[in-house]
Design an enzyme around this catalytic site. Structure first.
Site, PDB file in Angstrom:
ATOM      1  CB  CYS A 176      14.624  72.871  50.477  1.00  0.00           C
ATOM      2  SG  CYS A 176      15.577  71.894  51.639  1.00  0.00           S
ATOM      3  CG  HIS A 229      11.819  74.869  52.902  1.00  0.00           C
ATOM      4  ND1 HIS A 229      11.334  73.583  52.949  1.00  0.00           N
ATOM      5  CD2 HIS A 229      13.108  74.811  53.303  1.00  0.00           C
ATOM      6  CE1 HIS A 229      12.293  72.774  53.369  1.00  0.00           C
ATOM      7  NE2 HIS A 229      13.377  73.499  53.597  1.00  0.00           N
ATOM      8  CG  ASN A 270      13.715  70.739  56.180  1.00  0.00           C
ATOM      9  OD1 ASN A 270      13.202  70.396  55.122  1.00  0.00           O
ATOM     10  ND2 ASN A 270      14.780  71.527  56.253  1.00  0.00           N
TER      11      ASN A 270
END
Ligand code: ACO
Length: 316
Positions: A111, A246, A275
């Protein structure tokens, strides 16, 4: 010598999978997913689509917006947990699709990948080794998650997002940390079953996540990284125009808002994409850029496997 973002783009799969679509095939519900995570739908690659197509579209859009020709790019970085091929690197394939002939490299920082790509491009600029860079985050988490594990598969989506950077006067400021041995096993995927006759290695290769440990890590690391970049610049959150976090869980974003205040500075789009690992920060940047003025101060911040966390304070 610093950098400026002069173009962005995105590539998304056609197929939208809602929470109700998931509830039709597994023991879950729209209520559980939306209340626990904020996610309502996500995009998932279909059999006829490739991550390379999404990535090439995102990169092409970013180049067009930046009014930059392929031959002007002297650094191409792709951040991905895994492209369509284990080898060659996805950056080689994107370069081939776009007719780019320069240094190419892949970064696998989960990420945090977009932040690491920014950091690397900045180092090339400072060293005088590049003047214009293309960075692309392309992720297909649908290929990594175990679709029999409702506690992980509902969280993720597939996407690609890109940015073109050029040398500029304003220096970005970074805060990066990898915790290494301290907890990385809470979020990992092994390389998978192999058939070598000389070992008995076996694993299904899917993503394993201990959600509650990652949740605690997420909130504490976001707080630490943002404080660190603010301190390095002698600024406070009041001086910042937007914080692009994020997109892993709306509750995590709200946790950051509880610590820093100013909910209007923390945009989110997790509702639509889930996500998307390293694609989430540049996808949010791409969607939000219409609200930025040149000279605005932005903080980009991510956390994920490693356990790694990263933030960058830069001028739009
Ligand atoms: N639908 C319905 N029930 C579910 C589901 C589901 N999809 N998933 C789990 N449950 C159940 C569990 O089985 C459990 O039931 P039980 O109490 O009977 O045992 C119950 O819901 C509660 O489960 P918890 O895991 O305690 O739920 P929690 O409130 O912690 O939420 C979540 C889980 C959303 C994963 C949360 O912990 C989280 O967001 N963690 C952070 C994840 C993250 O940020 N990852 C980012 C890094 S990964 C990356 O970016 C690549």
């Amino acid at each position: 010598m610093g950098l400026k973002i002069i173009g962005t783009g995105c590539g998304l799969p056609e197929k939208i999978i809602t929470n109700n679509d998931l509830a039709a095939i597994m023991d879950t519900s729209d209520e559980w997913i939306s209340q626990r995570t904020g996610i309502r739908e996500r995009r998932i690659l279909s059999a006829g689509e490739s991550l390379l197509e999404l990535g090439t579209k995102a990169a092409g859009e970013a180049l067009a917006e930046a009014k930059t020709k392929a031959e002007e790019i002297d650094l191409l970085i792709v951040s991905t947990i895994g492209g369509d091929y284990k080898t060659p690197a996805m950056s080689c394939l994107v370069a081939g699709e776009l007719g780019i002939d320069c240094i190419t490299l892949d970064i696998n920082m989960a990420c945090c990948g977009f932040l690491y790509a920014l950091h690397t491009a900045n180092a090339y600029f400072r060293a005088g080794m590049a003047k214009k860079a293309l960075i692309l985050s392309a992720e297909a988490l649908s290929r990594l998650t175990d679709w029999r594990d409702r506690s992980t598969c509902v969280l993720f989506g597939d996407a690609a997002a890109a940015a073109v950077l050029e040398q500029a006067d304003s220096e970005p400021v970074f805060s990066m940390q990898v915790r290494g041995k301290d907890g990385w096993e809470h979020l990992h995927a092994l390389r998978g079953t192999d058939n070598c006759p000389f070992n008995d290695f076996e694993d299904n290769g899917f993503l394993h996540m201990n959600g509650q440990d990652i949740y605690k890590f997420a909130v504490s690391s976001i707080t630490a990284r943002i404080h660190e970049v603010l301190e390095k610049c002698s600024l406070t959150i009041e001086d910042i125009d937007k914080v692009l976090l994020h997109q892993a869980n709306l509750r995590i974003i709200n946790g950051a808002i509880t610590r820093f205040g100013h909910p209007e500075k923390f945009p989110h789009n997790i509702e639509h994409y889930g996500n998307t690992s390293s694609a989430s920060v540049p996808l949010l940047l791409h969607e939000e850029k219409g609200n930025f003025q040149r000279g605005d101060k932005l903080i980009l911040c991510a956390f994920g496997a490693g356990l790694a966390s990263a933030a960058c304070l830069l001028e739009w």
